[in-house]
Design an enzyme around this catalytic site. Structure first.
Site, mmCIF file in Angstrom:
data_model
loop_
_atom_site.group_PDB
_atom_site.id
_atom_site.type_symbol
_atom_site.label_atom_id
_atom_site.label_comp_id
_atom_site.label_asym_id
_atom_site.label_seq_id
_atom_site.Cartn_x
_atom_site.Cartn_y
_atom_site.Cartn_z
ATOM 1 N N HIS A 53 -9.527 2.806 0.712
ATOM 2 C CA HIS A 53 -8.141 2.364 0.574
ATOM 3 C C HIS A 53 -7.969 1.666 -0.773
ATOM 4 C CE1 HIS A 53 -4.151 1.384 1.353
ATOM 5 N NE2 HIS A 53 -4.221 0.984 2.618
ATOM 6 N N LYS B 24 -8.621 8.939 2.472
ATOM 7 C CA LYS B 24 -9.310 7.642 2.489
ATOM 8 C C LYS B 24 -10.722 7.767 3.047
ATOM 9 C CE LYS B 24 -5.159 4.735 2.641
ATOM 10 N NZ LYS B 24 -4.113 5.762 2.749
ATOM 11 N N CYS C 163 0.805 -1.218 0.000
ATOM 12 C CA CYS C 163 0.000 0.000 0.000
ATOM 13 C C CYS C 163 0.841 1.272 0.000
ATOM 14 C CB CYS C 163 -0.946 -0.002 1.196
ATOM 15 S SG CYS C 163 -2.068 -1.422 1.180
ATOM 16 N N PHE D 63 1.591 -3.427 4.013
ATOM 17 C CA PHE D 63 1.790 -4.767 4.565
ATOM 18 C C PHE D 63 3.237 -5.203 4.314
ATOM 19 C CE2 PHE D 63 -2.836 -6.576 4.362
ATOM 20 C CZ PHE D 63 -3.212 -5.672 5.329
ATOM 21 N N GLU E 49 -0.162 6.264 13.879
ATOM 22 C CA GLU E 49 0.325 7.328 12.999
ATOM 23 C C GLU E 49 0.304 8.683 13.705
ATOM 24 O OE1 GLU E 49 -0.246 9.066 8.449
ATOM 25 O OE2 GLU E 49 -1.777 7.731 9.288
ATOM 26 N N HIS F 246 -1.731 8.636 6.138
ATOM 27 C CA HIS F 246 -2.084 7.308 5.631
ATOM 28 C C HIS F 246 -3.516 6.993 6.052
ATOM 29 C CE1 HIS F 246 -1.385 3.322 4.080
ATOM 30 N NE2 HIS F 246 -1.608 2.759 5.261
#
Length: 421
Positions: A350, A345, A169, A409, A324, A313
């Site tokens: 996402h 997002k 991502c 990931f 975050e 993010h």
């Protein structure tokens, strides 16, 4: 090897296809209105409470003027044709003509998290129902990560390096970072950099649901009546991300190429930071996230207090969002109380490998126009009360630098700082 040229790198255009629209223009128009692009899944049938997704509205490869029925049938990994369309849009918006001079000096780096998974699904279905001789001879090319870039080059005429940065991502930011380094060093003059994922299929939807990554919507949840409220980063009731499909491509150019080719810079790529967690395949490592942000700040040769906005993010997961924000508090200290932090997002979900590229261009366009985009669907979380998440409405805001975060990931982090022009 030759010494690097140390050239400055600018973003001169971009294209996108997102749950808000099939082009960047349509996406931007709806983004500034505060729209969201979520609905019950329509591309397939699923038996899951994670049944709200972000689909590109009206996406149909055969509606494109360069695609006929045979082309759509053979290239049934949607990320191939989608990338071709968005690369063409990005070059058109940039005003960069690919010819015998620019073609060999133009690279294309399009990352993806899942690549041609949809083509493999079709092949397996044919294998089970019709036998091995019904597996398409195009299956293996449809699975190759570099094929979207390669097919775009075949259509558009560029012959510089083409490959796919695979950063899950964070792929879009990795593409921007690598493309910028290549231009800086003189390997190419221009680069198409971004990401793509076409992931709306049962196995992927159920897979994310079973790992508790996506929101499960039950009766009583506010998204049960209004799917548009499913993604709510930094909100007290955030419960997981919304899976979406999309593609985003930025056109990067060396400073020396801008005036000769009549290009218009939108932002400069000022700093890049990238790390890996060595921690866990999904859980973030705060130490290496902080390091990536600090690397980007150091590469930009600025101070943390020079950052005027953070494009987070912000996936809408309880732990991810909190981690975050803790990292941003550590890096920025008291400055964070005066610095907007929002998540796109909340509007597009996402889009996996495409997310960082789409968020970068939305952030650049907003900075260019003196705006920050909001975090939609926001209900305050007392634990994040010191953070200005730009709740629910676009805002006027002038600033020179913004930070765009992306984490993936496998524990991969890539943070990019853009400077206004």
């Amino acid at each position: 090897m030759k010494a690097p040229k140390n050239r400055r790198v600018f973003v001169v255009g971009y294209g996108a296809a997102t749950p808000l629209g099939t082009t960047f223009e349509k996406t931007w128009e709806r983004a500034v209105k505060g729209d969201t692009g979520f609905q019950k899944v329509s591309r397939c049938k699923v038996n899951s409470l994670s049944n709200v997704v972000g689909e590109i509205p009206g996406w149909n490869p055969e509606s494109l003027d360069f695609v006929d029925r045979k082309e759509a049938y053979n290239w049934n990994a949607d990320f191939v044709i989608l990338t071709m369309a968005v690369c063409r849009e990005a070059l058109g918006r940039a005003g960069l003509i690919i010819d015998r001079h620019t073609g060999p000096k133009t690279a294309c780096l399009i990352g993806s998290a899942l690549n041609g998974t949809d083509a493999f699904r079709i092949a397996m279905n044919n294998y089970i129902k019709k036998g091995p001789f019904k597996i398409s001879p195009y299956l293996l090319p449809n699975l190759c990560a570099n094929i979207p870039s390669g097919k775009a080059g075949m259509m558009l005429g560029f012959t510089g390096p083409v490959f796919s940065p695979q950063g899950a991502c964070a792929s879009g930011n990795h593409a921007i970072g690598i493309g910028s380094r290549m231009i800086r060093d003189g390997d190419c003059d221009f680069a198409l950099a971004g990401g793509v994922d076409t992931c709306i299929m049962p196995e992927i939807i159920h897979g994310f649901a079973n790992m508790n990554a996506t929101i499960k919507i039950v009766e009583g949840d506010r998204a049960f009546i209004d799917p548009g409220q499913a993604s709510r980063p930094f909100s007290i009731d955030r419960k997981g991300m919304v899976l979406s499909e999309g593609c985003g491509v930025l056109v990067l150019a060396a400073q020396e190429m801008i005036k000769p080719y009549g290009l218009v810079p939108r932002a400069e790529v000022a700093g890049i930071g990238w790390t890996s967690d060595a921690h866990h395949f999904t859980l973030p490592n705060p130490d290496t996230i902080k390091l990536a942000i600090n690397q980007a700040v150091d590469d930009a040769q600025i101070q943390p207090g020079d950052i005027g906005y953070v494009s987070a993010h912000g996936t809408s997961t309880p732990k991810g969002d909190a981690t975050e924000i803790d990292c941003l508090r550590f890096i920025f200290g008291r400055h964070i109380e005066h610095m907007p932090v929002s998540s796109n997002k909340s509007q597009i979900g996402h889009t996996l490998g495409a997310s960082a590229a789409i968020e970068a261009m939305l952030g650049i366009e907003a900075m260019y126009k003196g705006l920050v985009l909001p975090t939609m669907n926001h209900i305050p979380d007392p634990g994040l009360s010191d953070i200005d998440v730009v709740p629910n409405k676009v805002r006027r805001h002038n600033y020179e630098f913004f930070l765009s975060n992306a984490f993936g990931f496998g524990g991969t982090n890539c943070c990019v700082i853009f400077k206004g022009v």
